[in-house]
Write an enzyme that holds these catalytic residues in place. Structure first.
Site, PDB file in Angstrom:
ATOM      1  N   ASP A 282     -66.620  -4.157 -33.245  1.00  0.00           N
ATOM      2  CA  ASP A 282     -67.772  -3.251 -33.252  1.00  0.00           C
ATOM      3  C   ASP A 282     -68.878  -3.881 -34.107  1.00  0.00           C
ATOM      4  O   ASP A 282     -68.668  -4.182 -35.289  1.00  0.00           O
ATOM      5  CB  ASP A 282     -67.379  -1.893 -33.828  1.00  0.00           C
ATOM      6  CG  ASP A 282     -68.442  -0.834 -33.609  1.00  0.00           C
ATOM      7  OD1 ASP A 282     -69.557  -1.182 -33.193  1.00  0.00           O
ATOM      8  OD2 ASP A 282     -68.154   0.356 -33.856  1.00  0.00           O
TER       9      ASP A 282
ATOM     10  N   GLU B 166     -69.622  -2.606 -28.537  1.00  0.00           N
ATOM     11  CA  GLU B 166     -68.184  -2.487 -28.775  1.00  0.00           C
ATOM     12  C   GLU B 166     -67.383  -3.223 -27.714  1.00  0.00           C
ATOM     13  O   GLU B 166     -67.749  -3.216 -26.528  1.00  0.00           O
ATOM     14  CB  GLU B 166     -67.749  -1.022 -28.779  1.00  0.00           C
ATOM     15  CG  GLU B 166     -68.183  -0.225 -29.975  1.00  0.00           C
ATOM     16  CD  GLU B 166     -67.581   1.160 -29.964  1.00  0.00           C
ATOM     17  OE1 GLU B 166     -66.406   1.308 -30.340  1.00  0.00           O
ATOM     18  OE2 GLU B 166     -68.286   2.106 -29.550  1.00  0.00           O
TER      19      GLU B 166
END
EC number: 2.7.7.7
Length: 417
Positions: free
Chosen positions: A13, A108
């Site tokens: 992330d 992500e």
């Protein structure tokens, strides 16, 4: 044979992605409360730095409220084109290294590293990949490594900012146990409040509630929640190249060169599949427009765009592509529009220039379409064509307007009279 419980799943992330990109553009912003979003009083916060979060600011908050909480915050309008470029850069690095990955949003990624322990070691390999991303892009990025997607994502959130965390196989439940129930993905304020009223505040307590009781409380969502609390998640990593496009096309009842009609069809088709994008909570990064002429020659052209699912953004690009593509000035029998390079995401992340009213407008439009059907709302340019399509389905031919056809032909082929 490797079972699903013995998988190695890494979740990456990009930390405060939009804010991090802004700090790369202007180093003086590092360490300061920074807001990315609409700069007017009616604007909305699309992203904020950790320094701004200390004042209680969060994404989707009205900019006016955020500035009351932190009057000295710095506001940037945002640059979706730049953010999309960095997202694609990171995606390219991961695609060159990872055996199997899924891009779950603009910032992500899930990587399936199952079996890699036999060769390099999943933990060592994941750390090396993180270091490569930071070295090449200068963006901070965190990762969690665990046996499934759920635990790896929670681990990433715990590792932030710019950190890493490994949850060994077999310790998933112990890792989650002391956390508040809100730490579990998809547990919102309303669900958390329902659980608290019943004395359930931690994941451990949630995991000990009989699954039948949770189902009685929350329906099918209760079963999924029990699995999460117990660290169970068999969701596979879906390869990025398998992410499907969304498209539509229309073969006309009669070949046409009527630009008014063709533009109306482009509006209708774009609105239709943009609505589908939002329903699937996805953003498109590439647009393709296709034309088939009366002689059956088919041509297409595509354009990479900043990720979006907003009608007004996508429609502008679709019309631009069509104008560049339609250079033969011949009768057209079919046009098509396709959105591809799909990633998970929602309209909120591209609201840098939009207002609360525009957010509410899109929500209202989608709400009406969900309730009454996709044709319940449409731009005025499509009303006439929509009625014509209804007449044709009913077997009633619409009144033909030859003057419009001849007028359009005369623009491009002046020798026709």
């Amino acid at each position: 044979m490797i079972t699903l419980q013995q998988r190695s799943i890494a979740h990456f992330d990009l930390d405060c992605f939009f804010v991090s990109v802004e700090c790369l553009k202007d180093r003086s912003l590092i360490g300061k409360p920074l807001l990315v979003g609409g700069q007017s009083d009616r604007g909305v916060v699309a992203a904020c730095s950790y320094e701004a979060r200390r004042y209680g600011i969060h994404s989707a908050m009205p900019m006016k409220t955020a500035m009351r909480l932190c009057p000295h915050a710095i506001v940037r309008s945002g640059d979706m084109e730049k953010y999309s470029m960095y997202s694609r850069w990171v995606t390219d690095i991961i695609s060159r290294q990872a055996p199997l990955y899924e891009q779950s949003s603009i910032d992500e990624f899930y990587l399936d590293l199952t079996g890699m322990d036999k060769f390099f070691g999943a933990e060592k390999w994941t750390k090396a990949l993180r270091e490569r991303i930071i070295l090449e892009t200068s963006l901070p990025i965190s990762f969690g490594l665990a046996s499934n997607k759920l635990v790896s994502k929670v681990a990433t959130n715990e590792a932030k900012p710019n950190g890493q965390l490994v949850v060994p196989y077999g310790l998933e439940r112990a890792f989650l146990a002391p956390m508040k129930v809100e730490k579990l993905p998809m547990v919102g304020k309303e669900t958390a409040a329902q659980l608290r009223r019943r004395g359930v505040e931690t994941v451990q307590t949630l995991s000990e509630v009989p699954v039948q009781l949770l189902e009685a409380w929350l329906g099918k969502h209760g079963i999924a929640l029990w699995n999460k609390a117990n660290g169970i998640d068999e969701t596979p990593v879906v390869p990025f190249h398998e992410q499907k496009s969304i498209s539509t096309e229309n073969t006309f009842h009669a070949d046409t060169i009527d630009l008014h009609f063709l533009h109306g069809e482009l509006v209708r088709m774009t609105e239709k599949i943009a609505f589908e994008l939002r329903q699937q909570n996805k953003l498109a990064g590439c647009i393709t427009v296709k034309i088939r002429y009366a002689d059956f020659q088919t041509v297409s052209r595509q354009m990479t765009i900043p990720y979006s699912c907003a009608d007004h953004v996508l429609l502008e690009k679709v019309k631009e592509l069509f104008t560049k593509l339609n250079d033969r000035r011949q009768l057209i029998r079919l046009i098509g529009v396709r959105f591809s390079h799909l990633v998970q995401g929602n309209y909120q992340i591209s609201l840098f220039e939009d207002t609360q009213e525009k957010i509410a407008l899109y929500q209202a439009i989608d709400g009406i379409k969900n309730r009454f059907g996709g044709d319940a709302l449409m731009r005025g340019v499509n009303v006439e064509q929509h009625n014509e399509r209804k007449h044709r389905k009913a077997g009633v031919l619409p009144f033909y307007k030859p003057e419009r056809y001849l007028k359009e032909v005369a623009k491009t082929r002046p020798y026709v009279s």
